[in-house]
Structure formats: C-alpha cells, structure tokens
Design an enzyme around this catalytic site. Sequence first.
Site, PDB file in Angstrom:
ATOM      1  N   GLU A  33       0.887  -1.145   0.000  1.00  0.00           N
ATOM      2  CA  GLU A  33       0.000   0.000   0.000  1.00  0.00           C
ATOM      3  C   GLU A  33       0.936   1.210   0.000  1.00  0.00           C
ATOM      4  O   GLU A  33       1.886   1.241   0.790  1.00  0.00           O
ATOM      5  CB  GLU A  33      -0.876   0.042   1.258  1.00  0.00           C
ATOM      6  CG  GLU A  33      -1.827   1.233   1.207  1.00  0.00           C
ATOM      7  CD  GLU A  33      -2.618   1.463   2.491  1.00  0.00           C
ATOM      8  OE1 GLU A  33      -2.241   0.901   3.535  1.00  0.00           O
ATOM      9  OE2 GLU A  33      -3.598   2.227   2.426  1.00  0.00           O
ATOM     10  N   ARG A 259       6.516 -13.021   8.807  1.00  0.00           N
ATOM     11  CA  ARG A 259       7.227 -11.804   8.449  1.00  0.00           C
ATOM     12  C   ARG A 259       8.600 -11.795   9.116  1.00  0.00           C
ATOM     13  O   ARG A 259       8.844 -12.484  10.095  1.00  0.00           O
ATOM     14  CB  ARG A 259       6.418 -10.576   8.847  1.00  0.00           C
ATOM     15  CG  ARG A 259       6.201 -10.417  10.331  1.00  0.00           C
ATOM     16  CD  ARG A 259       5.816  -8.984  10.735  1.00  0.00           C
ATOM     17  NE  ARG A 259       5.500  -8.114   9.655  1.00  0.00           N
ATOM     18  CZ  ARG A 259       4.260  -7.748   9.316  1.00  0.00           C
ATOM     19  NH1 ARG A 259       3.241  -8.200   9.987  1.00  0.00           N
ATOM     20  NH2 ARG A 259       4.068  -6.919   8.324  1.00  0.00           N
ATOM     21  N   LYS A 269       5.146   1.028  11.340  1.00  0.00           N
ATOM     22  CA  LYS A 269       5.063   2.300  10.634  1.00  0.00           C
ATOM     23  C   LYS A 269       4.928   3.459  11.619  1.00  0.00           C
ATOM     24  O   LYS A 269       5.522   4.515  11.454  1.00  0.00           O
ATOM     25  CB  LYS A 269       3.850   2.244   9.698  1.00  0.00           C
ATOM     26  CG  LYS A 269       3.979   3.114   8.476  1.00  0.00           C
ATOM     27  CD  LYS A 269       3.055   2.642   7.358  1.00  0.00           C
ATOM     28  CE  LYS A 269       3.619   1.432   6.651  1.00  0.00           C
ATOM     29  NZ  LYS A 269       2.741   0.899   5.613  1.00  0.00           N
TER      30      LYS A 269
END
Length: 552
Positions: A33, A259, A269
């Site tokens: 994204e 991950r 983030k």
Amino acid sequence: MSAELRSNFLRTQIQDDLDAGRVSAVVTRFPPEPNGFLHIGHAKSITVNFGLAQQFGGQCHLRFDDTNPEKESQEFIDSIQEDVRWLGYEWHGEVRYASAYFEQLYHWALHLIDQGVAYVCDLSPEEARAHRGTLTEPGQDSPYRARSVSENRDLFVRMRAGEFSDGERVLRAKIDMASPNINLRDPILYRIRHADHHQTGNEWRIYPTYDFAHGQEDAIEGITHSICTLEFEDHRPLYDWLIANLPVPHQPRQIEFARLNTSYTVTSKRKLKQLVDEAIVEGWDDPRMPTISGLRRRGYPAAAIRHFCEEVGTSRSDGIVDVAMLESAVRDELNRHAPRAMCVMRPLRLILTNLTEPLELQVPNHPADPSFGHRELILTRELLIDAEDFREDANKHFKRLVIGKRVRLRGGLVIEAESCDKDGDGRIQCVYAQCVTSVPGEDPEDGVKPKGVIHWVSADHAVPATIRQYDRLFAVPDPGKSEDLGAVLNENSLTTNASAMIEPGLANAAPEAVFQFEREGYFVADRYEHQSQRPVFNMTIGLRDTWSDPNG
RNA sequence: UGGGGCGUCGCCAAGUGGCAAGGCAGCGGGUUUUGAUCCCGCCAUUCGGAGGUUCGAAUCCUCCCGCCCCAGCCA
C-alpha cells in the site's frame, strides 16, 4: 529451480502445484500500500515474491494496493518503485494499481448483491461493533441483513453516486454472524469515503476494503500464488469465499509466511514515523533507519540484503533474526567488492626523520583481488597516523607503534619510533620515527620484524573529511516491545567526526561508492552530501573485531 | 475460556517414518603488509513435555504446556 537453493515450504508447495498441473506457470506479486516507506521487512517480501518468480521462470507484478486514499500518496508510489529497482528487481509489465480495477470490483459487488450474498448496512461503526460479538460470543444479525436485492442495488448505486456521507452505510457480505472466525461475520466490502484518490481523482466516493479487493486483484492479474504474511491467515476463508462466489477469470491461492523481524530494530510504521517526527533521526532515509532508503544511504549493498533474506530462510514460525546476521551479509559482500583505502580518524603527526625525499608507492586496492588494480600514494616526511596507533610504551599485545619498536606503514616502509613531543598536559603532539627500510615491501636487514601494520595519510596530501560513525539506534534487542521509544534509544548511535583525514583519491569518490578504510571498517560516500571539496562518508559497518585489549 | 497458527543448538533454519544439513553467534588453532579476510577444528545421542503405534519416530496418534494472530468502515 536451481539446486543450491535451500528448500522451504513455499518452494515445495509451488513445485507441487506445478507437478500436479494445478498451475502451468508461476505468477506472484508484491502488493504494497503506498502509505509509507519500504523497510527491511518489505525487502523480505520482495525477495520472496520476485525470487519465487525468478526461480520458477515465472513473473512478478508490482501492484499498489491503493484502496485507502486518505493514507496514500504519489510520493510513496515513487519511493517504492525506486526501492524495488534498487534492490535489483524489475516487475513484469506495467506497474499495476488496485484502483485501476475499481470499476470491475464495483460490478462484482453488484453481482454479490444480485446473488443475495451482499447487502447494504446502515449500522453506525459503533453499532456494527456491538453486533459483531466477541471472540467467545457470536454476533447478532444486522437489522438490514434482509433487505431485498432491489433495495440493496438501489442503495449501493446511490452510495457510489455520493448521496450518503462517510460512515453512513457500508456494503457487507452476507456470510455468518455466528462464525467463530470473526472475519466471516458479514465483513465490510465497501465503505463511503468522500476523499479524492491519488490515481482516480474524484471519480469514486466508495472504496473497496482490502478483503474485497485483494483476491479479486489477484484473480484479474492471473496471480497463481498470492503470498502474504501470517496475520492474513484468518482472512483466507474470506479470500476463498469471494473467489468462489464471483465470476472471476482465475483462482489464485493465498499462502502465508512469517514476516521478518530483526533484533535491535523497529519496523512498525507508527514507530518509524515517530522517530522521524520527533527528530530522533534525520529523516526516513537516515542511515540508522531500517528503511530500504536508510540502508542504502548507510552503504548496505542491495546484494547483501538479498543474500540476508535468502539466508534467514522462509518459514511459518515467528522469530527475531539476530541483526548480526544482516551485518555479516553486509561484511561478506563488502569484503569482496569494496576497494581499500586509508582514512585517519584521530590524526597524530608522525615525522620520518630520515626520509629525505618523498617516496611514490603503488598500493593495491584489494589484498586478494588483483583486478582492483592499485593506486599511487606518496609517502612524505610528515604523515598523520591514528592517535590510537601509538603509545610511548606498551606490553607485547600492542601490535602498533611504540618507542623503540617497529611497525610497517601500510603499503610502505617499516619504521621505528624514536621519541615524541607532548604538550603541557602530557598529551602527545608529534611522534618521531626513522625508516628502517628504504624499499616498499622489504623486511629490515637486521631481521627484526615489525610488530604490525598501521595506516596513514600524508600530511601534505591528505584531505579533511567528515565521517559519521553509526551504532545501533536502540540499546535493547527488542525495542518494538517498548511503548516508550525514548527509553530504549542508544544515545550514541551517531558520532560525527569532523577532523578525519583521508587519502586524496577518496575525495573524488562517487556518491554511494563504498570503501574499506583499512583497519576501520566500510564507509560510503554520502549519497547527497558528499562533495570532493567537502567529503562526507557514512560508516556502513565496522570490521569484525575479535581483539580486546587485555590492558584496556 | 471462540477460531487460526507456531514450537528442531544462544539466533535463524533444512528435515515430511530409516537413524539431526547449513548459516549467524561463540570457542580453539593456522596463514596474513588490515588485531580484517581466508583456512582447519569444536559446538543438538537429540527435535516444547508426557504417553502410545512401529523393527525403527523430529517426522504418525493422544493428551498436556508455551508463544503469536483475529473483535478497523487499516492493510
């Protein structure tokens, strides 16, 4: 698939799909994204997706999953493309955008409505939450769940037309409010957002959710293996439900992997943004940041990042990889590919008392690879050496310059220290030494070998440089666990040395060129600030140091 | 305490019934004009635990324990 690659569950499953004829070619995608900068965790996803496509002779798409315009921007689209390319990958065909499929997605939503498996719900966000139930209690059906197809159609068309305000209504799939999997409790497919989109402008007033968009994007592009991280595993039943209930042209398969997490690193983030906003670092590409652009500015080679991602493997178990493994990959890459040069961090004058004429030296640029060639250095009467490389006296463990003892000047002559000058506070100002050989590479005739080798620059030719030395940004292995980042910061993560002296050729280094400063570490000419008139180098990583001085 | 995952050496990780790869870290030793590199050697009788099946189990079964994810109109 090349034989030397270690097996992992993804490669095994894809090979099985190929062998069983379930797919005839492999198509993957990297679907960020565009709402932030890519970091080391994304690098893992990139190497997995592009790597799999490469290994199986397939293709990998770059697709921006741009379904939430309020958080996204063109700036991120640009930086992500730059980062992917820098990492060494090229996507198949044009860059794709989820937003390019909005019209198709809209029609598929209508299809679900027509099939009676989607409805417009007027519950407020709060009411919807109350109806959703909890982890242990089933949810309650929405009072709007039984709306007719025609009413749903009418309402949804009007949602698109912008007749309602944000949050007033949503489109939901009609699945099962009592499902133990909360993602199946009539998940939201579309929400109203009167927000302009960076790609589609003001064309849309409704935007699809991740759940409704992702699988269908995969289907449109013919993605065979839609690889994502573990937290999406609970969404897979929904992913499959939508594919099964829609007339999509292709059936992609979602597979999840764990991950990448590395110690001493934060990748959330929110926390990365906090570091930037609070000026704890100097920007998203600060060399201490785990962003791709930060690692790049730090001098980490793309190949090292790729090798690291391959070496840590790909599995389904959560873990934290020791960042030393990344550093090892960086050293390994740089040891083989970085030319050697000399930089004196803390200059101390050294006078060669018996050197009457400057001596021209041909110094190899790499100790093990002749293809690096050599450079010319001039050994002059007055040199600069590192203050740490001289002591008036020391024990036998000190392999550097000591009065009455010998060392070799890198690429030059063997010298023996005679005396030194000190200032009023006893600090050493200047060292005097005599050359005990006259030909580079020669050993002293008296057979007394030098204790070691030290680096140097000519006081007449050296150029001043700014060297930024970095250490880990965090003082603890798991900074992500702490809510107060300030409390776990390493206060000494950056040390700026404005008094270093480099050999003259280094001033002309191209931005981003990495060198090994002998006996110190690897340093990169700063991508933005390095200039030949004002050299600026960032420390990429120090040389491995297995030596600890027993006497301090 | 619903559902979904995961547990193999300090950290990653192969292994999918036939007798525990590899990397990182660490520890010895050798070479060396970088206390680097390189080279050699050491480093899990044991696979979260307990039972069971089998000639044989990290791999199959049962129970137990631990950790992660899910209740955004984020992705």
